[in-house]
Write a protein that holds these residues in place. Structure first.
Motif, PDB file in Angstrom:
ATOM      1  N   GLU A 178       0.812  -1.215   0.000  1.00 43.11           N
ATOM      2  CA  GLU A 178       0.000   0.000   0.000  1.00 43.11           C
ATOM      3  C   GLU A 178       0.845   1.264   0.000  1.00 43.11           C
ATOM      4  O   GLU A 178       0.406   2.313  -0.476  1.00 43.11           O
ATOM      5  CB  GLU A 178      -0.928   0.019   1.224  1.00 43.11           C
ATOM      6  N   ARG A 179       2.063   1.194   0.511  1.00 46.13           N
ATOM      7  CA  ARG A 179       2.854   2.407   0.702  1.00 46.13           C
ATOM      8  C   ARG A 179       3.616   2.855  -0.541  1.00 46.13           C
ATOM      9  O   ARG A 179       3.782   4.035  -0.767  1.00 46.13           O
ATOM     10  CB  ARG A 179       3.864   2.202   1.847  1.00 46.13           C
ATOM     11  N   ARG A 180       4.100   1.902  -1.316  1.00 47.84           N
ATOM     12  CA  ARG A 180       4.961   2.286  -2.441  1.00 47.84           C
ATOM     13  C   ARG A 180       4.132   2.603  -3.675  1.00 47.84           C
ATOM     14  O   ARG A 180       3.386   1.756  -4.174  1.00 47.84           O
ATOM     15  CB  ARG A 180       5.963   1.170  -2.747  1.00 47.84           C
ATOM     16  N   PRO A 181       4.263   3.809  -4.226  1.00 43.71           N
ATOM     17  CA  PRO A 181       3.461   4.165  -5.405  1.00 43.71           C
ATOM     18  C   PRO A 181       3.802   3.342  -6.635  1.00 43.71           C
ATOM     19  O   PRO A 181       2.936   3.117  -7.480  1.00 43.71           O
ATOM     20  CB  PRO A 181       3.776   5.647  -5.614  1.00 43.71           C
ATOM     21  N   ASP A 182       5.057   2.864  -6.757  1.00 42.36           N
ATOM     22  CA  ASP A 182       5.388   2.067  -7.933  1.00 42.36           C
ATOM     23  C   ASP A 182       4.699   0.707  -7.883  1.00 42.36           C
ATOM     24  O   ASP A 182       4.265   0.182  -8.920  1.00 42.36           O
ATOM     25  CB  ASP A 182       6.904   1.913  -8.064  1.00 42.36           C
ATOM     26  N   ILE A 183       4.550   0.142  -6.669  1.00 44.76           N
ATOM     27  CA  ILE A 183       3.829  -1.123  -6.544  1.00 44.76           C
ATOM     28  C   ILE A 183       2.343  -0.910  -6.788  1.00 44.76           C
ATOM     29  O   ILE A 183       1.676  -1.704  -7.462  1.00 44.76           O
ATOM     30  CB  ILE A 183       4.085  -1.751  -5.162  1.00 44.76           C
ATOM     31  N   ARG A 184       1.812   0.180  -6.251  1.00 48.59           N
ATOM     32  CA  ARG A 184       0.404   0.495  -6.498  1.00 48.59           C
ATOM     33  C   ARG A 184       0.155   0.739  -7.991  1.00 48.59           C
ATOM     34  O   ARG A 184      -0.893   0.381  -8.537  1.00 48.59           O
ATOM     35  CB  ARG A 184      -0.017   1.727  -5.692  1.00 48.59           C
ATOM     36  N   LYS A 185       1.117   1.354  -8.643  1.00 51.65           N
ATOM     37  CA  LYS A 185       0.990   1.605 -10.088  1.00 51.65           C
ATOM     38  C   LYS A 185       0.952   0.286 -10.856  1.00 51.65           C
ATOM     39  O   LYS A 185       0.130   0.110 -11.765  1.00 51.65           O
ATOM     40  CB  LYS A 185       2.159   2.465 -10.564  1.00 51.65           C
ATOM     41  N   ALA A 186       1.828  -0.647 -10.485  1.00 54.51           N
ATOM     42  CA  ALA A 186       1.837  -1.952 -11.149  1.00 54.51           C
ATOM     43  C   ALA A 186       0.523  -2.687 -10.929  1.00 54.51           C
ATOM     44  O   ALA A 186       0.000  -3.344 -11.841  1.00 54.51           O
ATOM     45  CB  ALA A 186       3.008  -2.785 -10.636  1.00 54.51           C
ATOM     46  N   GLU A 187      -0.040  -2.544  -9.720  1.00 56.07           N
ATOM     47  CA  GLU A 187      -1.303  -3.219  -9.452  1.00 56.07           C
ATOM     48  C   GLU A 187      -2.456  -2.557 -10.202  1.00 56.07           C
ATOM     49  O   GLU A 187      -3.384  -3.240 -10.658  1.00 56.07           O
ATOM     50  CB  GLU A 187      -1.596  -3.235  -7.954  1.00 56.07           C
ATOM     51  N   ALA A 188      -2.431  -1.243 -10.341  1.00 53.90           N
ATOM     52  CA  ALA A 188      -3.474  -0.560 -11.113  1.00 53.90           C
ATOM     53  C   ALA A 188      -3.471  -1.019 -12.564  1.00 53.90           C
ATOM     54  O   ALA A 188      -4.514  -1.207 -13.185  1.00 53.90           O
ATOM     55  CB  ALA A 188      -3.279   0.955 -11.034  1.00 53.90           C
ATOM     56  N   SER A 189      -2.283  -1.214 -13.109  1.00 55.52           N
ATOM     57  CA  SER A 189      -2.181  -1.729 -14.479  1.00 55.52           C
ATOM     58  C   SER A 189      -2.754  -3.136 -14.559  1.00 55.52           C
ATOM     59  O   SER A 189      -3.430  -3.489 -15.538  1.00 55.52           O
ATOM     60  CB  SER A 189      -0.710  -1.727 -14.918  1.00 55.52           C
ATOM     61  N   LEU A 190      -2.524  -3.928 -13.513  1.00 49.35           N
ATOM     62  CA  LEU A 190      -3.075  -5.280 -13.463  1.00 49.35           C
ATOM     63  C   LEU A 190      -4.599  -5.247 -13.363  1.00 49.35           C
ATOM     64  O   LEU A 190      -5.297  -6.040 -14.016  1.00 49.35           O
ATOM     65  CB  LEU A 190      -2.476  -6.019 -12.269  1.00 49.35           C
ATOM     66  N   GLU A 191      -5.130  -4.333 -12.572  1.00 50.82           N
ATOM     67  CA  GLU A 191      -6.592  -4.191 -12.462  1.00 50.82           C
ATOM     68  C   GLU A 191      -7.204  -3.816 -13.814  1.00 50.82           C
ATOM     69  O   GLU A 191      -8.277  -4.315 -14.187  1.00 50.82           O
ATOM     70  CB  GLU A 191      -6.933  -3.136 -11.421  1.00 50.82           C
ATOM     71  N   ALA A 192      -6.559  -2.928 -14.536  1.00 53.33           N
ATOM     72  CA  ALA A 192      -7.064  -2.532 -15.858  1.00 53.33           C
ATOM     73  C   ALA A 192      -7.075  -3.722 -16.806  1.00 53.33           C
ATOM     74  O   ALA A 192      -8.036  -3.924 -17.573  1.00 53.33           O
ATOM     75  CB  ALA A 192      -6.217  -1.400 -16.422  1.00 53.33           C
ATOM     76  N   ALA A 193      -6.015  -4.529 -16.768  1.00 53.30           N
ATOM     77  CA  ALA A 193      -5.950  -5.705 -17.632  1.00 53.30           C
ATOM     78  C   ALA A 193      -7.040  -6.711 -17.277  1.00 53.30           C
ATOM     79  O   ALA A 193      -7.620  -7.357 -18.159  1.00 53.30           O
ATOM     80  CB  ALA A 193      -4.574  -6.349 -17.529  1.00 53.30           C
ATOM     81  N   HIS A 194      -7.317  -6.851 -15.979  1.00 54.89           N
ATOM     82  CA  HIS A 194      -8.390  -7.754 -15.550  1.00 54.89           C
ATOM     83  C   HIS A 194      -9.741  -7.287 -16.110  1.00 54.89           C
ATOM     84  O   HIS A 194     -10.539  -8.098 -16.594  1.00 54.89           O
ATOM     85  CB  HIS A 194      -8.438  -7.800 -14.024  1.00 54.89           C
ATOM     86  N   ALA A 195      -9.992  -5.985 -16.043  1.00 55.03           N
ATOM     87  CA  ALA A 195     -11.245  -5.450 -16.588  1.00 55.03           C
ATOM     88  C   ALA A 195     -11.296  -5.592 -18.101  1.00 55.03           C
ATOM     89  O   ALA A 195     -12.370  -5.816 -18.681  1.00 55.03           O
ATOM     90  CB  ALA A 195     -11.399  -3.990 -16.182  1.00 55.03           C
ATOM     91  N   ASP A 196     -10.152  -5.478 -18.766  1.00 57.66           N
ATOM     92  CA  ASP A 196     -10.117  -5.638 -20.225  1.00 57.66           C
ATOM     93  C   ASP A 196     -10.581  -7.033 -20.643  1.00 57.66           C
ATOM     94  O   ASP A 196     -11.189  -7.200 -21.715  1.00 57.66           O
ATOM     95  CB  ASP A 196      -8.697  -5.391 -20.753  1.00 57.66           C
ATOM     96  N   ILE A 197     -10.290  -8.032 -19.810  1.00 52.45           N
ATOM     97  CA  ILE A 197     -10.742  -9.391 -20.130  1.00 52.45           C
ATOM     98  C   ILE A 197     -12.264  -9.442 -20.148  1.00 52.45           C
ATOM     99  O   ILE A 197     -12.877 -10.036 -21.038  1.00 52.45           O
ATOM    100  CB  ILE A 197     -10.170 -10.392 -19.112  1.00 52.45           C
ATOM    101  N   GLY A 198     -12.901  -8.802 -19.149  1.00 50.09           N
ATOM    102  CA  GLY A 198     -14.362  -8.761 -19.116  1.00 50.09           C
ATOM    103  C   GLY A 198     -14.946  -8.091 -20.334  1.00 50.09           C
ATOM    104  O   GLY A 198     -15.952  -8.552 -20.906  1.00 50.09           O
ATOM    105  N   ALA A 199     -14.316  -7.000 -20.772  1.00 50.96           N
ATOM    106  CA  ALA A 199     -14.807  -6.295 -21.958  1.00 50.96           C
ATOM    107  C   ALA A 199     -14.643  -7.149 -23.212  1.00 50.96           C
ATOM    108  O   ALA A 199     -15.511  -7.186 -24.092  1.00 50.96           O
ATOM    109  CB  ALA A 199     -14.077  -4.969 -22.115  1.00 50.96           C
ATOM    110  N   ALA A 200     -13.504  -7.864 -23.301  1.00 51.99           N
ATOM    111  CA  ALA A 200     -13.264  -8.705 -24.474  1.00 51.99           C
ATOM    112  C   ALA A 200     -14.231  -9.884 -24.510  1.00 51.99           C
ATOM    113  O   ALA A 200     -14.723 -10.277 -25.578  1.00 51.99           O
ATOM    114  CB  ALA A 200     -11.815  -9.201 -24.469  1.00 51.99           C
ATOM    115  N   ARG A 201     -14.519 -10.459 -23.366  1.00 53.62           N
ATOM    116  CA  ARG A 201     -15.462 -11.584 -23.325  1.00 53.62           C
ATOM    117  C   ARG A 201     -16.878 -11.123 -23.674  1.00 53.62           C
ATOM    118  O   ARG A 201     -17.624 -11.831 -24.358  1.00 53.62           O
ATOM    119  CB  ARG A 201     -15.448 -12.228 -21.945  1.00 53.62           C
ATOM    120  N   ALA A 202     -17.265  -9.945 -23.207  1.00 54.17           N
ATOM    121  CA  ALA A 202     -18.610  -9.443 -23.493  1.00 54.17           C
ATOM    122  C   ALA A 202     -18.825  -9.225 -24.976  1.00 54.17           C
ATOM    123  O   ALA A 202     -19.956  -9.340 -25.473  1.00 54.17           O
ATOM    124  CB  ALA A 202     -18.839  -8.143 -22.728  1.00 54.17           C
TER     125      ALA A 202
END
Length: 473
Positions: free
Chosen positions: A292-316
């Protein structure tokens, strides 16, 4: 006909149900992130050192650099946050991401189109007594169109866009933290260069004094030409160090100027010595807090969250799309009055064959997420390493500095004794030269050890995520 209609209805309903089951799952942080977390950090020096450290720690505040007690550093941090071009560019990327998210969100709302037309006609009747007639007509139509988000594709696209906004925010925080750390590091390097210059100049003055004594003794025949050449060589070697140290000072100051958004020419710091600063004491948070503290780790996780949502959009996109539209038309003719008409329509569209394009997009999105999971886990491991290395550096640099400070004091005393003995004629010049060289090296090493302590503190602040406002700690 009716059985066929029932069959088609059942088939469409089945597609709807299967699609609803395939819209995806909520994002969850990879379990491996927590599985790799150690229970605690390794503390150099054993439990006693750990207890001493914990008893004198201070929290990582948002303005962590103020812990060093330098008003000049405070001013430079303020200027860097306001004028650094890398930070300004990162802020612009946030605005771009928010604009893109707004575009995606707009696609979920109905669209309204308005159209109007007007016409005037005239007809003439020929012959005797012919007449001329004319008419005016106008029409105004409004169409509302809305695509149902049955499979959650549009919602997933919005989630991905919002995650990319978070990514840009964390990116800005990471850039700001890196900039702050570089400002502090270069400031300390400049102060250390000034300290080393002062030591070199003091030793040069002492060496020149010895050279004057050797020249007097040489003129009186007490020393040979060899001893005179040896001392002249020593003086020149010390003089040769000064331009190199001046260049290091200039490089640190020009780097500072660029970080502050200023032209490097004629930029100079006011501080004169590392001794004017105080070294803050701090301990690391629990390893798991880095997520939670390091912005670079949070940034990497935000990119991962976006990719997860992209899968839902592609499947739809694999399932049918339903579009509703309503149109209202109002019109009138001057000679016959006005009219009004409206319509409501629904359309169902389904891609039957596209050569595997939509399936390929799903596969691509899933592979992209797998890649980003690995990158996220790598960023977690990198964060753990950087904190551990910084803790070790802080501990070992403290020990090294203490030993070198004692060595510098001993070398100073050895030089004093050798100088006295040489003046009295009870000791040769070679011993004095050796103690002179040892003194310079010991004092210079002590300053570099001081710099290492401050650098380790800065690196630890950076490795812990600094004190940015988004921290959970």
């Amino acid at each position: 006909m009716k059985p066929l209609l029932k069959t088609l209805t059942a088939a469409v309903a089945s597609v709807f149900i299967l699609g609803a089951c395939a819209t995806g799952t909520p994002y969850q942080r990879p379990d491996a992130a927590m599985a790799t977390m150690p229970g605690q950090w390794n503390t150099a020096g054993g439990e006693d050192a750990a207890l001493r450290t914990v008893s004198r720690v201070s929290a990582v505040s948002i303005d962590w650099w103020k812990q060093f007690g330098s008003a000049e550093l405070d001013r430079m941090m303020t200027q860097a946050l306001a004028a650094n071009h890398d930070i300004a560019a990162a802020v612009s990327r946030i605005a771009q991401a928010r604009g893109a998210a707004g575009i995606v969100d707009a696609s979920r709302a109905p669209t309204v189109d308005l159209a109007g037309s007007a016409a005037r006609t005239r007809s003439n009747q020929s012959g005797i007594g012919g007449t001329s007639t004319g008419a005016q007509s106008s029409q105004l139509s409004a169409t509302v169109t809305y695509e149902l988000d049955l499979w959650g594709g549009k919602a997933a696209a919005s989630d991905a866009a919002r995650a990319r906004v978070d990514y840009s925010v964390y990116d800005r925080e990471a850039v700001a933290l890196l900039t702050q750390a570089e400002v502090a590091a270069n400031y300390f390097e400049a102060l250390a260069a000034k300290d080393r210059l002062a030591i070199a100049r003091q030793n040069l003055e002492a060496a020149r004094n010895v050279l004057s004594l050797v020249e007097v003794r040489h003129d009186k025949g007490a020393d040979s030409g060899l001893e005179l050449s040896q001392q002249r060589t020593s003086v020149l070697n010390i003089e040769a160090q000064i331009p190199q140290l001046e260049q290091q000072l200039r490089a640190a100051q020009t780097a500072l100027a660029v970080l502050l958004g200023r032209a490097p020419q004629d930029f100079a710091i006011e501080g004169e010595s590392l001794a004017s600063l105080q070294l803050p004491a701090l301990a690391a948070y629990q390893p798991a807090a880095l997520l939670e503290r390091r912005p670079d780790i949070r940034k990497a996780e935000a990119s991962l969250e976006a990719a997860h949502a992209d899968i839902g959009a592609a499947r739809a996109a694999l399932y049918p799309s339903i579009r509703l539209s309503a149109t209202a038309v109002a019109g009138g003719v001057l000679t016959s009055g006005s009219s009004f008409a409206s319509s409501l329509a629904a359309s169902l569209a389904q891609t039957l064959f596209d050569g595997g394009r939509l399936r390929g997009q799903v596969t691509q999105s899933e592979a992209r997420k797998t890649e980003l999971v690995e990158q996220y886990l790598q960023s977690v491991l990198t964060g753990l390493k950087e904190v551990q290395d910084s803790l070790d550096a802080a501990s070992f640099s403290e020990t090294r500095r203490s030993l070198l400070a004692r060595a510098a004091a001993e070398s100073q005393e050895a030089y004093r004794i050798a100088n006295v003995r040489y003046k009295s004629g009870s000791q040769d010049l070679l011993t004095l030269l050796d103690s002179q060289r040892t003194r310079l090296q010991a004092e210079d090493s002590r300053v570099q050890a001081d710099l290492a302590r401050f650098s380790a503190a800065v690196n630890l602040y950076k490795a812990l995520g600094g004190g940015w406002a988004g921290n959970a700690g």
